[in-house]
Design an enzyme around this catalytic site. Structure first.
Site, PDB file in Angstrom:
ATOM      1  N   ASN A 184      23.615 -30.289 -26.683  1.00  0.00           N
ATOM      2  CA  ASN A 184      24.271 -29.332 -25.796  1.00  0.00           C
ATOM      3  C   ASN A 184      23.732 -27.911 -25.998  1.00  0.00           C
ATOM      4  O   ASN A 184      23.629 -27.133 -25.055  1.00  0.00           O
ATOM      5  CB  ASN A 184      25.786 -29.339 -26.026  1.00  0.00           C
ATOM      6  CG  ASN A 184      26.399 -30.699 -25.729  1.00  0.00           C
ATOM      7  OD1 ASN A 184      26.619 -31.483 -26.638  1.00  0.00           O
ATOM      8  ND2 ASN A 184      26.632 -30.992 -24.471  1.00  0.00           N
ATOM      9  N   TYR A 207      20.054 -43.044 -18.310  1.00  0.00           N
ATOM     10  CA  TYR A 207      19.498 -41.993 -19.158  1.00  0.00           C
ATOM     11  C   TYR A 207      18.261 -41.358 -18.536  1.00  0.00           C
ATOM     12  O   TYR A 207      17.969 -40.195 -18.765  1.00  0.00           O
ATOM     13  CB  TYR A 207      19.277 -42.496 -20.589  1.00  0.00           C
ATOM     14  CG  TYR A 207      20.579 -42.425 -21.339  1.00  0.00           C
ATOM     15  CD1 TYR A 207      21.006 -41.225 -21.885  1.00  0.00           C
ATOM     16  CD2 TYR A 207      21.428 -43.514 -21.410  1.00  0.00           C
ATOM     17  CE1 TYR A 207      22.235 -41.108 -22.506  1.00  0.00           C
ATOM     18  CE2 TYR A 207      22.660 -43.411 -22.038  1.00  0.00           C
ATOM     19  CZ  TYR A 207      23.060 -42.206 -22.581  1.00  0.00           C
ATOM     20  OH  TYR A 207      24.278 -42.081 -23.182  1.00  0.00           O
ATOM     21  N   HIS A 231      19.871 -46.703 -26.744  1.00  0.00           N
ATOM     22  CA  HIS A 231      20.814 -47.047 -25.682  1.00  0.00           C
ATOM     23  C   HIS A 231      20.554 -48.430 -25.088  1.00  0.00           C
ATOM     24  O   HIS A 231      21.164 -48.806 -24.093  1.00  0.00           O
ATOM     25  CB  HIS A 231      20.805 -45.970 -24.585  1.00  0.00           C
ATOM     26  CG  HIS A 231      21.431 -44.690 -25.033  1.00  0.00           C
ATOM     27  ND1 HIS A 231      22.771 -44.592 -25.323  1.00  0.00           N
ATOM     28  CD2 HIS A 231      20.901 -43.468 -25.277  1.00  0.00           C
ATOM     29  CE1 HIS A 231      23.043 -43.348 -25.717  1.00  0.00           C
ATOM     30  NE2 HIS A 231      21.927 -42.646 -25.711  1.00  0.00           N
TER      31      HIS A 231
END
Lengths: 754, 754
Positions: A152, A279, A436
């Site tokens: 972030n 993604y 993932h």
């Protein structure tokens, strides 16, 4: 409304013509800011078109409303404290998003209030940053400063760099020097040299980190930072065994890092991103926005030509990895409902249009999105739309290879479209897809129009729903969603592929055997998996047959299992809706138990089971007012299990979706052969069931040996077809000859169907 | 396409002007056929307008296509053999539908091929009928001849009468005499005097029987048949204890029968039909088509003024018993998805428009339906639409009383609409509703826009899906769908209302206490049930509060229970979607058992349970991308149960929908107090959860005695409201005064909220 809108547009043009800022007057000077995403040149071009480019004008208008509202609320730069969804997290997110937009507005509208807003906010961050420790929340393997994770923080810097660029020339030199030294250079170092386990990886997170450092490097003309971004850190001292929060290895196999490595490795030459579409969608923004910045400032890098133009191909691949509603196929960790309407795809489509070959098909997607990126790329899209240049984006059958060289399996998509009626079958035979990835080799999902017929479960997570584990991954993602049994593929001995071991899975990939869609009436995809279960080879072939006597194509689904010992095999089909009929006897229990106790089986309630007791089993269900049937060849010993997700789910995190499992027990070699069809419809208003019965009476195995598998398909109208698959030679030119029941079949290529 | 369409219309007009048949020339002669639905006069009017009335023209065009296709296939009148869904059943259904349409086409287009088709088919039926035994399938209490039940035989005659009327004057007299004597008179006698247990009832089936006999009586000018239809058989010798297949008594309580009795008794003065909207929709066609025929042939009966114009009111009532998508609320036996787009509602809307006050709101429904009845009523609708006279049909809050005199409870509908956002709450406090009634007094369902938020399960049946019990009712309709636990209302001691006893239930009804929607920000409905459980009184009050600080109204749901002994009480809420959060501890079992073993409980799996352990319980769920919360006042001893439909369902007939049950144990008097709210939304594309938390911190009981119940409602923004309900006096002018916690409250009317 219309008048008001026109009035506003005229006002915009007026404002932009009168309140020009001196610093943005010099055309075509690349040393002059902005030069990152907007450029002095593109700003002038855009301003000359404002008021005549509806999509651009609307987006600008809306952006102005948003930013004006934010400015009215005042500047708020709180001390970081909260997890995702919490107050400080949300506020800092708003800050960078608003700054980026304010920068654009300052450039395009020339109103200094936007520059002042950015400046004042940056000064607040500069005040705070030097003494800011890592974020107090300790959940991440790479804690940020403003947010709980560096990811972030990188988002912040990618967006803020753009804002900073827009006011760079407007700021007094001593102020840029102050900000560079106090805020931006330390921020870039923090994300890279101070957090190598985050920065020096091949992973979508690291891409954000690389791009953050690269973007601010470009703004500050800091070559060292730009090189760090492009090529990674030379020394990172990362433990090769270290893992991230998702269980993925940090250190790349090849030891590569940096933006170009992230472009090399997870992307296949076809533009498929190994983590999966969900993604890829997330990663496209940093990839493309940095590429655009590099193209503006370092055109000599020819970044859009890198790896045969993989970035533009990636946008095309991603658009093709969607259903009829534009929603991404949820391969691996994918949240359902995410679609090409998301803002990163607006950016991606515009950039691909502008830097690609100006494909008019992209305009039709942009038209649906109904907004554009506020720069030269969005301008060109808006002009294209103004001039009605768009063409339908027809999704075709295609194979997208996986692996940096395209030799690690792939995804095969078979499609059918006739007017509004569409079918899409997606078969997965890729590599693991990093952290993932799910453990589901040779799995598939099937779509009719915008609806899932046979679903891929996707991820187990409610993204940004704070009540559900702060919006993060739920533990059922590991215990169920990633397990093989959550997918429509063969499971051996109730154990997931590669024993659910990430290290082993990451070393392997399935192998394409055949992908041939040259005949629209007989499209075939076929792949093999030899490593999921040592000693066992799985070979799945899926065919979309468009039969001229039927209203829609049907699917033939063959999985050949060759093993060195006796095993149990399960093949689940995750359907939706209500069961209409079955042609075999079964029992339903008085109390429900789980189907197993591990590998995801502990999450399935066993709702019923029966022995096939015949050579064919048919199962019809009704969903979305359509009738579907699976017809499958069985032995008398095969068991059919009805199960439903939801056991051992104390937080009610899982969807209670049903599945039917075809179970073959204590057998070495075997073959699954099924037909899946959408054959009828129901109208609740007319109370009419149309074609509620399957078109098939059976599918029957005739021969199954090392070299060939052959089947007889019997239609209810009396017709019969013979399907023969060559199991070892997929050469389209190879001549075959085979005797079946005293009849000789001669053909060329890997399959015969007549 | 457009040109082709215009060309076709011109052709139609041309054909209709040139190929006129002599027998349909004489205008305005009521002895002249057609005079049933079409009349000589209306035929001329329609023909003069053809080509200028788009909706009518389109419907005619489509009808012609259908009939021409059927004629091409040839006449097929097979010997009756099959159940519903089977071949002979389907063919005979097609026959009458096609004949009716062919009759219209003959009249409007004048092409004799349509008359010939009808004549030839009727001759086939006339050949078969005299020796035809009752249908070989023996499932019905009133077996037909052409179909398995007299109901379908009546359908046949209602439609065929219309076709016969259209060719009556065209046929040679000896042929009509032959058909009257050989086919139609015997057919009418068969349905009535030969099957009195079917004909002489108050029931939707019998309405069809009455109308069939009446229609053919009107065509043949047979006064005896017409009177039999209107007033029933004088002597029927029906055993008063006899029941039909649905378990309903055959003999009417008041011993009445015939069309007028069927109009008197099941319809309330508001036009509510006691069986519920799904069967009202089915019954409307015979009621209205016979009324139209009577108005044409016996205008002196003034049938549309009968019982204060109840027939026209019934259409209005039915349209108001729909959700935002036009789908009927599935009260009692109702199949979900049935809507005002069904053909009987096309007919109903057109007839109500023409014979009512030409309400422009009906035109907006007709516009959505996009087709009309091909007669004078459809003509007037088509002209209204051509002239753009339609106005929006805004559904308002309303009460529809039940019972022939309107004094047997009713249905209360509370509605909210702001632009596209709507809420509808439906509370049921009616009588039993004949054999299709469910045992659910004081139940409710809640809709948001077109979606169910808290559902009524509806029926358990897949109408016309042959695989599911031939399309008929499933046994789970009795064992689950009709039971009280399948509904959102209080169940005592796990036993359905009236012990699920039809005879007792039929003698009782709930009592309206209050219905007041004069204040759009505080709409209230309240009713009492004293007979469902002898010794216990249930009193439910539901309020839709539009609070100016909230974006949408919320529901206050109070059920006061007064009993003469200790009991267990369950209040289920059938929500949809996924659980997001709860504020109490609960356990989930390792294996699932049923919640009980009778009264429908045997069909519920117990997925979890916990003690409330606090004075308030909150439960938030996500469905259709919206967040909902129920906040309910609890005692520490209250249990919360999570359950799911689907146990003891060997054929997989039930939907696996979830419910949360608030359980109060071993208590005499108690009160349920809950707030139900739709408060937020989720975007999977933006990944943003907006207002994911309830607006309320609690609802708290302050006082609960014989006269008053009062509650404190606490909002999260700190506000508090006091709600006081008068439990015994609903007089809006009554002055009340009450001390609560040393504060005096004075107000006028049955409730206080401030």
């Amino acid at each position: 409304m219309n008048y008001l809108y026109k009035f506003f547009l005229i006002l915009l043009v007026f404002v932009s013509c009168t309140k020009k800022n001196e610093s943005i007057q010099k055309e075509n000077d690349v040393t002059q800011h902005p030069n990152l995403i907007l450029t002095s040149k593109s700003v002038l071009e855009i301003k000359s078109q404002l008021g005549t480019i509806p999509v651009f004008d609307q987006t600008l208008n809306k952006t102005k409303e948003e930013v004006d509202a934010a400015i009215k609320k005042g500047i708020d730069v709180p001390i970081p404290k909260d997890m995702a969804g919490g107050y400080t997290h949300t506020q800092h997110k708003k800050n960078y998003a608003t700054m980026q937009k304010a920068g654009v507005l300052f450039q395009l509208l020339g109103d200094e209030k936007y520059a002042i807003y950015i400046r004042d906010m940056l000064l607040e961050y500069a005040k705070m940053f030097p003494t800011l420790p890592r974020h107090p929340q300790k959940r991440s393997y790479a804690r940020g400063k403003i947010f709980w994770q560096c990811l972030n923080d990188s988002n912040w810097l990618v967006f803020t760099s753009q804002a900073y660029d827009c006011i760079y020339s407007w700021l007094p030199k001593e102020q840029t020097e102050y900000l560079n030294k106090t805020l931006f250079k330390p921020f870039a170092d923090f994300l890279s040299v101070e957090t190598p386990q985050y920065f020096n990886r091949v992973h979508n997170h690291s891409t954000w980190g690389n791009v953050a450092v690269g973007m601010i490097g470009l703004v500050m003309d800091d070559e060292e930072l730009v090189n760090r971004a492009l090529y990674g850190l030379e020394n990172d001292n990362i433990d090769p065994k270290a893992k991230d929060n998702d269980g993925g290895f940090i250190k790349d196999k090849a030891g590569k890092a940096g933006f170009l490595a992230n472009l090399d490795s997870p992307f296949s030459p076809d533009g498929f991103y190994t983590e999966g579409p969900y993604y890829q969608r997330y990663a496209m923004y940093p990839f493309l926005i940095f590429a655009e910045a590099l193209q503006n400032k370092k055109p000599e890098l020819k970044i859009f030509e890198y790896k045969n133009g993989v970035l533009i191909k990636a946008v095309d691949a991603l658009l093709n990895l969607t259903d009829a509603d534009g929603e991404f196929f949820p391969l691996n960790d994918g949240q359902k409902g995410m679609s090409y309407y998301t803002s990163s795809l607006v950016s991606a489509v515009d950039i691909a249009y502008y830097y690609g070959t100006k494909k008019p098909e992209l305009l039709s997607i942009a038209k649906k999105q109904n907004k554009v990126q506020l720069d030269a790329t969005g301008l060109s899209v808006a002009i294209g739309l103004r001039e009605h240049k768009e063409k339908s984006f027809i999704k075709k059958s295609m194979e997208l290879t996986d692996g940096s060289r395209g030799d690690e399996g792939g995804v095969g998509i078979l499609r059918y479209q006739k007017e509004e009626e569409t079918l899409a079958l997606v078969m997965k035979y890729t590599g693991q897809g990093l952290s993932h990835g799910h453990y589901d080799k040779l799995s598939f999902s099937l779509y009719e129009n915008g609806n899932e017929v046979i679903q891929d479960y996707g991820l187990s997570r409610f993204v940004n729903v704070e009540q559900k584990n702060g919006g993060g991954y739920l533990k059922e993602n590991k215990t169920f969603a990633k397990q093989t049994i959550a997918h429509n593929t063969v499971i051996q001995n109730e154990t997931s592929h590669f024993k659910n071991n990430y290290a082993i899975a990451s070393k392997n990939h399935s192998e394409k055997y055949l992908f041939d869609v040259s005949n629209p009436d007989f499209q075939i995809v076929s792949a093999k998996e030899k490593n999921a279960y040592p000693g066992t080879e799985l070979h799945r072939t899926m065919i979309m047959v468009n039969d001229d006597k039927l209203s829609k194509p049907f699917i033939i689904d063959i999985t050949k299992v060759t093993a060195d010992k006796k095993n149990n095999y399960d093949l689940p089909y995750y359907y939706f809706g209500q069961i209409i009929s079955m042609n075999f006897k079964y029992q339903t229990p008085k109390t429900l138990s789980t189907l197993g106790d591990k590998s995801g089986y502990q999450h399935l309630w066993k709702e019923g089971a029966g022995m096939a007791n015949a050579e064919n089993v048919q199962f019809t269900w009704l969903d979305n007012k359509r009738f579907y049937t699976i017809t499958t060849a069985t032995n008398k010993e095969d068991e059919i299990v009805f199960a439903r997700i939801g056991a051992n789910d104390p937080e009610f995190n899982l969807r209670k979706d049903p599945t039917i499992i075809i179970r073959k027990k204590q057998i070495k070699n075997t073959i699954y052969a099924s037909i899946i069809e959408s054959h009828g419809s129901y109208s609740a208003v007319k109370e009419v069931a149309k074609n509620a019965y399957s078109n098939f009476s059976k599918i029957e195995k005739i021969i199954d040996d090392v070299n060939y598998s052959s089947f007889k398909i019997k239609f209810k109208d009396g017709r019969e077809k013979i399907l023969i698959l060559s199991n070892t030679d997929s050469n389209p030119k190879k001549e075959h000859s085979l005797n079946i029941n005293h009849k000789k079949y001669n053909w060329v290529g890997a399959y015969y169907y007549k």
